[in-house]
Enzyme design. Structure first.
Site, PDB file in Angstrom:
ATOM      1  N   ARG A 259       0.793  -1.161   0.062  1.00  0.00           N
ATOM      2  CA  ARG A 259       0.071  -0.056   0.008  1.00  0.00           C
ATOM      3  C   ARG A 259       0.900   1.180   0.149  1.00  0.00           C
ATOM      4  NH1 ARG A 259      -3.581  -3.438   3.643  1.00  0.00           N
ATOM      5  NH2 ARG A 259      -2.426  -2.477   5.296  1.00  0.00           N
ATOM      6  N   PHE A 274     -12.064  -3.572  -4.602  1.00  0.00           N
ATOM      7  CA  PHE A 274     -11.662  -4.345  -3.530  1.00  0.00           C
ATOM      8  C   PHE A 274     -10.959  -3.625  -2.273  1.00  0.00           C
ATOM      9  CE2 PHE A 274     -11.360  -6.915  -7.474  1.00  0.00           C
ATOM     10  CZ  PHE A 274     -12.330  -7.763  -7.355  1.00  0.00           C
ATOM     11  N   ASP A 295     -16.156  -1.219  -3.203  1.00  0.00           N
ATOM     12  CA  ASP A 295     -16.264  -2.570  -2.400  1.00  0.00           C
ATOM     13  C   ASP A 295     -17.611  -3.077  -2.303  1.00  0.00           C
ATOM     14  OD1 ASP A 295     -13.897  -4.033  -0.558  1.00  0.00           O
ATOM     15  OD2 ASP A 295     -15.812  -4.650   0.170  1.00  0.00           O
ATOM     16  N   ASN A 322     -20.210  -4.261  -7.220  1.00  0.00           N
ATOM     17  CA  ASN A 322     -19.470  -5.554  -7.460  1.00  0.00           C
ATOM     18  C   ASN A 322     -18.333  -5.056  -8.470  1.00  0.00           C
ATOM     19  OD1 ASN A 322     -18.601  -7.760  -8.841  1.00  0.00           O
ATOM     20  ND2 ASN A 322     -20.423  -8.968  -8.594  1.00  0.00           N
ATOM     21  N   ALA A 323     -17.199  -5.447  -8.325  1.00  0.00           N
ATOM     22  CA  ALA A 323     -15.957  -4.918  -9.237  1.00  0.00           C
ATOM     23  C   ALA A 323     -16.113  -5.414 -10.537  1.00  0.00           C
ATOM     24  CB  ALA A 323     -14.731  -5.383  -8.442  1.00  0.00           C
ATOM     25  N   CYS A 383      -3.868 -13.219  -3.252  1.00  0.00           N
ATOM     26  CA  CYS A 383      -3.742 -13.525  -1.924  1.00  0.00           C
ATOM     27  C   CYS A 383      -4.058 -15.113  -1.855  1.00  0.00           C
ATOM     28  CB  CYS A 383      -4.260 -12.853  -0.953  1.00  0.00           C
ATOM     29  SG  CYS A 383      -6.079 -12.863  -0.728  1.00  0.00           S
TER      30      CYS A 383
END
Ligand code: SAH
Length: 440
Positions: A259, A274, A295, A322-323, A383
């Site tokens: 970040r 997100f 988000d 919704n992305a 991730c």
């Protein structure tokens, strides 16, 4: 049967040290004594303690090789003789009876044994945990200049298998993720209290992994008190962590350095998909002219707005969407961005989910590449443990190829200092990230 010993009628954590203490009391005679016990059988009375062989696990060659190769887990199928005791610490022997070291023992789990100490003479007592946890905390010292929210113990990577401990300012959030570890709860809490002197310790033991260990799922206070929200900071950015209800232990500490890094290169119109509680957006907003924090979770975005206010940032807007839909809509509208961040949840939670996950990752990355103005930057991460570094790169190559644009890799990133990825323990590493530049 094995000659190795254990004191006490029934097993419990601290008693481990008593058997070893006997060895320690007669170090010079240890091998002689071992031979005598072997000859005499499994149970003998020494100084009023019953000593028996119930706390030994015997493992096959495959299991022993895993330890030799630097991985701390031995699976149920590689345990040829199971200890006849409840969860706790046990001594592990190879097929010939040679002691390999001490391990956590989880009778119900597929992962039966988790290596604690290769020294068969180790005493897994308060001092052992104090030393192990102190060295883990000491490894984090360089981070303390930049943040007061950090992981103090990253499980297997720090030699404390199945233990997580995150610090948020003066409070700790712990996770005990195996039955064997649970037996040492008191020792671990004592270590943490003396080493960190926290105001409170919360157990976020609500993880599904605990069910596989036969342990209850619960969120409970173990010491003192822990607030619902804690204000913390990282690289000059303040944010609220939610230890009781937030994701993981209250925040995603594992992307902190990424970040900060992306914050230093961000520019123009930025989009943080997100976003959770605005994590990347807060850093982007320092350099970008405007940031959209997106988000699917309304409550997360409410915290994001609070976080923006805490940092006196007025150039962030918040979108609950919704992305996948949002990226598609913006492409249709012909809107472009100069900086985009994609830090989605793990799409591949299991190996079987990988093909569908890859389609999802490629979809959002392709759309993001298309949405960038020439010279635009995409920081993209995954991730999912099951998506390896090479698969991640392959997926990005494929998205770049489909976009028809020239895309350069400016940086490849991983986990921070407080989430060490140990080369011989792949499970300790899960984050990969790339900063891409769309060149034309
Ligand atoms: N970038 C954050 C972590 C993101 S975690 C950080 O550094 O802290 C993943 C986030 O994605 C969660 O907040 C979740 O609510 C959100 N999410 C999951 N599926 C989504 C979707 N389809 N569209 C938008 N957001 C989604």
């Amino acid at each position: 049967m094995s000659q190795e010993v254990f004191t006490g009628e029934s097993f419990s954590g601290p008693k481990v040290s008593r058997s070893s203490a006997i060895w320690m009391a007669f170090p010079a005679r240890k091998s002689v004594m071992r031979a005598q016990y072997a000859a005499l059988g499994n149970i003998r009375r020494i100084r009023g303690d019953y000593i028996h062989a119930m706390t030994v696990a015997r493992v096959n060659t495959k299991g022993a090789r895993r330890w030799q190769a630097g991985h701390p887990w031995i699976y149920r199928t590689d345990v040829t003789e199971r200890p006849m005791v409840d969860a706790g610490a046990v001594l592990v022997h190879d097929t010939r009876g040679k002691p390999l070291g001490w391990s956590l023992w989880s009778p119900l789990s597929e992962i039966s044994l988790r290596l604690l100490d290769r020294n068969p003479d180790a005493i897994i007592d308060q001092a052992w945990w104090d030393e192990r946890i102190a060295s883990s905390i000491a490894r984090r010292v360089p981070l303390e200049d930049h943040t007061n929210a950090l992981r103090l113990v990253h499980g297997e990577a720090d030699g404390c298998p199945s233990l997580i401990c995150d610090r948020y300012d003066q409070w700790l959030v712990v996770q005990f993720m195996s039955a064997g570890l649970e037996r040492f709860r008191e020792e671990i809490l004592t270590s943490l209290r003396s080493l960190v002197e926290p105001a409170g310790i919360l157990a976020r033991n609500d993880v599904s992994l605990r069910a596989k260990e036969g342990l209850p799922r619960e969120t409970t206070i173990l010491f003192g008190d822990v607030p619902r929200e804690i204000e913390v900071h990282e690289y000059g950015v303040k944010f609220l962590a939610a230890p009781w209800t937030g994701q993981k232990t209250g925040a995603f500490l594992d992307q902190r350095e990424n970040r900060h890094f992306v914050g230093t290169v961000a520019r123009g119109r930025a989009l943080d998909c997100f976003s959770y509680h605005g994590s990347f957006a807060l850093h982007l907003a320092k350099k970008a002219t405007h940031v959209t924090a997106l988000d699917a979770s309304g409550p997360a975005l409410m915290r994001a707005a609070e976080n923006a206010a805490k940092n006196s940032l007025t150039n962030i807007s918040f979108v609950e969407a919704n992305a996948f839909d949002y990226l598609r809509d913006k492409e249709r509208e012909g809107i472009t961005f100069d900086t985009i961040v994609l830090d989605p949840p793990a799409f591949a939670k299991t190996r079987n989910a990988l093909p569908a996950a890859l389609r999802g990752y490629k979809d959002i990355n392709l759309r993001a590449i298309r949405l960038l103005a020439p010279g635009g930057l995409l920081y993209t991460a995954s991730c999912s443990f099951h998506l390896t570094k090479s698969l991640f790169l392959e997926m990005l190559q494929s998205a770049a190829s489909d976009s028809g644009r020239r895309v350069a890799i400016r940086a490849f990133t991983g986990q921070p200092l407080d989430h060490p990825e140990v080369l011989t323990i792949p499970e300790t590493g899960y984050i990969k990230g790339a900063l891409l530049e769309v060149m034309d």
